[in-house]
Design a protein around this motif. Structure first.
Motif, PDB file in Angstrom:
ATOM      1  N   TYR A 206       0.828  -1.206   0.000  1.00  0.00           N
ATOM      2  CA  TYR A 206       0.000   0.000   0.000  1.00  0.00           C
ATOM      3  C   TYR A 206       0.860   1.253   0.000  1.00  0.00           C
ATOM      4  O   TYR A 206       1.959   1.262   0.540  1.00  0.00           O
ATOM      5  CB  TYR A 206      -0.894   0.030   1.248  1.00  0.00           C
ATOM      6  CG  TYR A 206      -1.943  -1.057   1.275  1.00  0.00           C
ATOM      7  CD1 TYR A 206      -3.213  -0.828   0.762  1.00  0.00           C
ATOM      8  CD2 TYR A 206      -1.637  -2.321   1.788  1.00  0.00           C
ATOM      9  CE1 TYR A 206      -4.179  -1.837   0.776  1.00  0.00           C
ATOM     10  CE2 TYR A 206      -2.587  -3.334   1.804  1.00  0.00           C
ATOM     11  CZ  TYR A 206      -3.862  -3.081   1.297  1.00  0.00           C
ATOM     12  OH  TYR A 206      -4.796  -4.090   1.293  1.00  0.00           O
ATOM     13  N   HIS A 207       0.314   2.303  -0.603  1.00  0.00           N
ATOM     14  CA  HIS A 207       0.895   3.630  -0.467  1.00  0.00           C
ATOM     15  C   HIS A 207       0.063   4.393   0.544  1.00  0.00           C
ATOM     16  O   HIS A 207      -1.178   4.359   0.492  1.00  0.00           O
ATOM     17  CB  HIS A 207       0.917   4.362  -1.805  1.00  0.00           C
ATOM     18  CG  HIS A 207       1.907   3.812  -2.765  1.00  0.00           C
ATOM     19  ND1 HIS A 207       1.968   4.169  -4.093  1.00  0.00           N
ATOM     20  CD2 HIS A 207       2.913   2.899  -2.584  1.00  0.00           C
ATOM     21  CE1 HIS A 207       2.954   3.515  -4.679  1.00  0.00           C
ATOM     22  NE2 HIS A 207       3.540   2.738  -3.781  1.00  0.00           N
ATOM     23  N   GLY A 208       0.740   5.046   1.492  1.00  0.00           N
ATOM     24  CA  GLY A 208       0.041   5.775   2.539  1.00  0.00           C
ATOM     25  C   GLY A 208       0.629   7.157   2.755  1.00  0.00           C
ATOM     26  O   GLY A 208       1.518   7.340   3.587  1.00  0.00           O
ATOM     27  N   THR A 209       0.141   8.131   1.983  1.00  0.00           N
ATOM     28  CA  THR A 209       0.588   9.521   2.143  1.00  0.00           C
ATOM     29  C   THR A 209      -0.629  10.429   2.118  1.00  0.00           C
ATOM     30  O   THR A 209      -1.683  10.072   1.595  1.00  0.00           O
ATOM     31  CB  THR A 209       1.540   9.961   1.010  1.00  0.00           C
ATOM     32  OG1 THR A 209       0.859   9.857  -0.249  1.00  0.00           O
ATOM     33  CG2 THR A 209       2.798   9.121   0.983  1.00  0.00           C
ATOM     34  N   CYS A 210      -0.466  11.623   2.668  1.00  0.00           N
ATOM     35  CA  CYS A 210      -1.546  12.606   2.586  1.00  0.00           C
ATOM     36  C   CYS A 210      -1.783  12.983   1.119  1.00  0.00           C
ATOM     37  O   CYS A 210      -0.886  12.857   0.280  1.00  0.00           O
ATOM     38  CB  CYS A 210      -1.218  13.835   3.426  1.00  0.00           C
ATOM     39  SG  CYS A 210      -1.442  13.557   5.204  1.00  0.00           S
ATOM     40  N   GLU A 211      -2.992  13.444   0.840  1.00  0.00           N
ATOM     41  CA  GLU A 211      -3.376  13.737  -0.542  1.00  0.00           C
ATOM     42  C   GLU A 211      -2.779  15.058  -1.020  1.00  0.00           C
ATOM     43  O   GLU A 211      -2.599  15.995  -0.250  1.00  0.00           O
ATOM     44  CB  GLU A 211      -4.902  13.803  -0.652  1.00  0.00           C
ATOM     45  CG  GLU A 211      -5.603  12.482  -0.338  1.00  0.00           C
ATOM     46  CD  GLU A 211      -5.308  11.392  -1.368  1.00  0.00           C
ATOM     47  OE1 GLU A 211      -5.049  11.731  -2.540  1.00  0.00           O
ATOM     48  OE2 GLU A 211      -5.338  10.206  -0.997  1.00  0.00           O
ATOM     49  N   GLY A 212      -2.478  15.117  -2.317  1.00  0.00           N
ATOM     50  CA  GLY A 212      -1.891  16.310  -2.909  1.00  0.00           C
ATOM     51  C   GLY A 212      -0.375  16.255  -2.861  1.00  0.00           C
ATOM     52  O   GLY A 212       0.216  15.315  -2.328  1.00  0.00           O
ATOM     53  N   SER A 213       0.269  17.259  -3.432  1.00  0.00           N
ATOM     54  CA  SER A 213       1.731  17.267  -3.474  1.00  0.00           C
ATOM     55  C   SER A 213       2.257  18.699  -3.530  1.00  0.00           C
ATOM     56  O   SER A 213       1.514  19.640  -3.835  1.00  0.00           O
ATOM     57  CB  SER A 213       2.239  16.486  -4.687  1.00  0.00           C
ATOM     58  OG  SER A 213       1.791  17.101  -5.897  1.00  0.00           O
ATOM     59  N   CYS A 214       3.546  18.829  -3.259  1.00  0.00           N
ATOM     60  CA  CYS A 214       4.208  20.135  -3.302  1.00  0.00           C
ATOM     61  C   CYS A 214       5.708  19.905  -3.357  1.00  0.00           C
ATOM     62  O   CYS A 214       6.187  18.780  -3.215  1.00  0.00           O
ATOM     63  CB  CYS A 214       3.843  20.956  -2.063  1.00  0.00           C
ATOM     64  SG  CYS A 214       4.375  20.205  -0.494  1.00  0.00           S
ATOM     65  N   SER A 215       6.460  20.978  -3.529  1.00  0.00           N
ATOM     66  CA  SER A 215       7.914  20.905  -3.407  1.00  0.00           C
ATOM     67  C   SER A 215       8.282  21.179  -1.957  1.00  0.00           C
ATOM     68  O   SER A 215       7.463  21.669  -1.167  1.00  0.00           O
ATOM     69  CB  SER A 215       8.586  21.942  -4.315  1.00  0.00           C
ATOM     70  OG  SER A 215       8.342  23.257  -3.816  1.00  0.00           O
ATOM     71  N   TRP A 216       9.529  20.881  -1.586  1.00  0.00           N
ATOM     72  CA  TRP A 216       9.979  21.211  -0.231  1.00  0.00           C
ATOM     73  C   TRP A 216       9.851  22.715   0.019  1.00  0.00           C
ATOM     74  O   TRP A 216       9.506  23.159   1.123  1.00  0.00           O
ATOM     75  CB  TRP A 216      11.426  20.780  -0.028  1.00  0.00           C
ATOM     76  CG  TRP A 216      11.624  19.297   0.114  1.00  0.00           C
ATOM     77  CD1 TRP A 216      12.213  18.455  -0.783  1.00  0.00           C
ATOM     78  CD2 TRP A 216      11.246  18.485   1.240  1.00  0.00           C
ATOM     79  NE1 TRP A 216      12.214  17.166  -0.297  1.00  0.00           N
ATOM     80  CE2 TRP A 216      11.636  17.160   0.946  1.00  0.00           C
ATOM     81  CE3 TRP A 216      10.622  18.754   2.458  1.00  0.00           C
ATOM     82  CZ2 TRP A 216      11.416  16.105   1.824  1.00  0.00           C
ATOM     83  CZ3 TRP A 216      10.396  17.699   3.337  1.00  0.00           C
ATOM     84  CH2 TRP A 216      10.789  16.391   3.021  1.00  0.00           C
ATOM     85  N   ASN A 217      10.122  23.503  -1.003  1.00  0.00           N
ATOM     86  CA  ASN A 217      10.028  24.951  -0.890  1.00  0.00           C
ATOM     87  C   ASN A 217       8.583  25.380  -0.609  1.00  0.00           C
ATOM     88  O   ASN A 217       8.327  26.211   0.273  1.00  0.00           O
ATOM     89  CB  ASN A 217      10.544  25.597  -2.178  1.00  0.00           C
ATOM     90  CG  ASN A 217      10.653  27.103  -2.088  1.00  0.00           C
ATOM     91  OD1 ASN A 217       9.671  27.803  -2.234  1.00  0.00           O
ATOM     92  ND2 ASN A 217      11.865  27.596  -1.845  1.00  0.00           N
TER      93      ASN A 217
END
Length: 281
Positions: A206-217
């Motif tokens: 399974y993949h378990g991460t919060c939804e959406g994405s961003c850069s570290w910045n």
């Protein structure tokens, strides 16, 4: 249900214990860390597991110093591959389920499409390679396994969020990488997911991460925005950072399997971060 947690002093281990304890006696916890269990020692692992006879083993222990792994390869593989194999085999010996916490670093970070569970692994660093081997050895050892890949984790302990808040007290400007993309993930959401999985028979990866994405910045900017901190966040490249281990440029994960089995309850990364920052001064 008797649950053995390794790495109990880490961010995820602490949050799992907190959530398990909210069930008021439903779960009997056996909490271990490197001070009382060396997961690379097969004899020690089997002795503990056969004595305690847990129903589930959750392995939160890992060699997570990504750059350190590059110069300490044997230990990285011992902790991230042999350790999980020992735990998985011991779990099998008492009929227990096995949870192995893994990472986005098992992928190469190329492309711009979120990875699903069946995408081929292609790690680029020793850390990623050792964690990928850990996944394979768990799968080969115990059919009753849950492999849960996560990324950019923050909770109780040292993490990127707290580092940014600390720097904001010391500096007027921070430089943060803007060409690595992922999904900041709260230990609160991940722990809740793992507890739901162990109460099911839906074994697999399974993949378990919060939804959406961003850069570290962008992650840093959002932290300061939520806290109302006025600080300049300038951009830098991965090449400028010049770290020993290669970082995946795009490591966004799609919780596809969790959606299929109906237990994807991860919040958006912004919502989870806002909740977390309520408790951070």
């Amino acid at each position: 249900m008797k649950v053995l947690i390794t790495g109990c002093r880490g961010q995820l281990g602490l949050e799992l214990a907190r959530q398990f304890n909210e069930f008021n006696g439903v779960y009997n916890l056996i909490e271990t860390d490197v001070h009382n269990l060396d997961i690379t020692n097969q004899v020690m692992v089997f002795e503990l597991v056969k004595a305690q006879k847990p129903d589930v083993i959750i392995n939160c222990a890992a060699y997570t110093n990504v750059d350190g792994c590059e110069s300490d390869e044997l230990n990285a593989y011992r902790v991230n591959a042999i350790g999980p194999q020992n735990l998985s085999a011991a779990a099998l010996s008492v009929g227990a389920k096995m949870v192995q916490v893994s990472t986005d670093y098992v992928f190469d970070g190329t492309g711009n499409t979120p990875k699903v569970e069946t995408d081929p692994m292609n790690p680029r660093s020793v850390y990623g390679k050792s964690k990928a081997m850990g996944e394979i050895l768990v799968k080969d050892t115990n059919p009753r396994h849950f492999i849960v890949r996560t990324a950019w984790l923050y909770g109780e302990g040292n993490n990127f969020v707290r580092t940014m808040l600390k720097l904001a007290k010391e500096k007027d400007e921070v430089k943060v990488v803007n060409d690595q993309f992922g999904s900041p993930t709260s230990t609160k959401d991940l722990a809740r997911c793992i507890i739901k999985l162990i109460n099911s028979e839906s074994y697999g990866t399974y993949h378990g991460t919060c939804e959406g994405s961003c850069s570290w910045n962008q992650f840093a900017k959002k932290i300061f925005e939520i806290k109302g901190i006025n600080i300049k966040v300038s951009e830098m490249t991965t090449e400028e950072l010049n770290r020993p281990a290669e970082r995946p440029k795009y490591s966004v994960l799609d919780n596809f399997m969790l959606k299929l089995v109906g237990i994807n309850e991860f919040r958006s990364w912004e919502e989870a971060l806002t909740d977390y920052l309520k408790g951070e001064v």
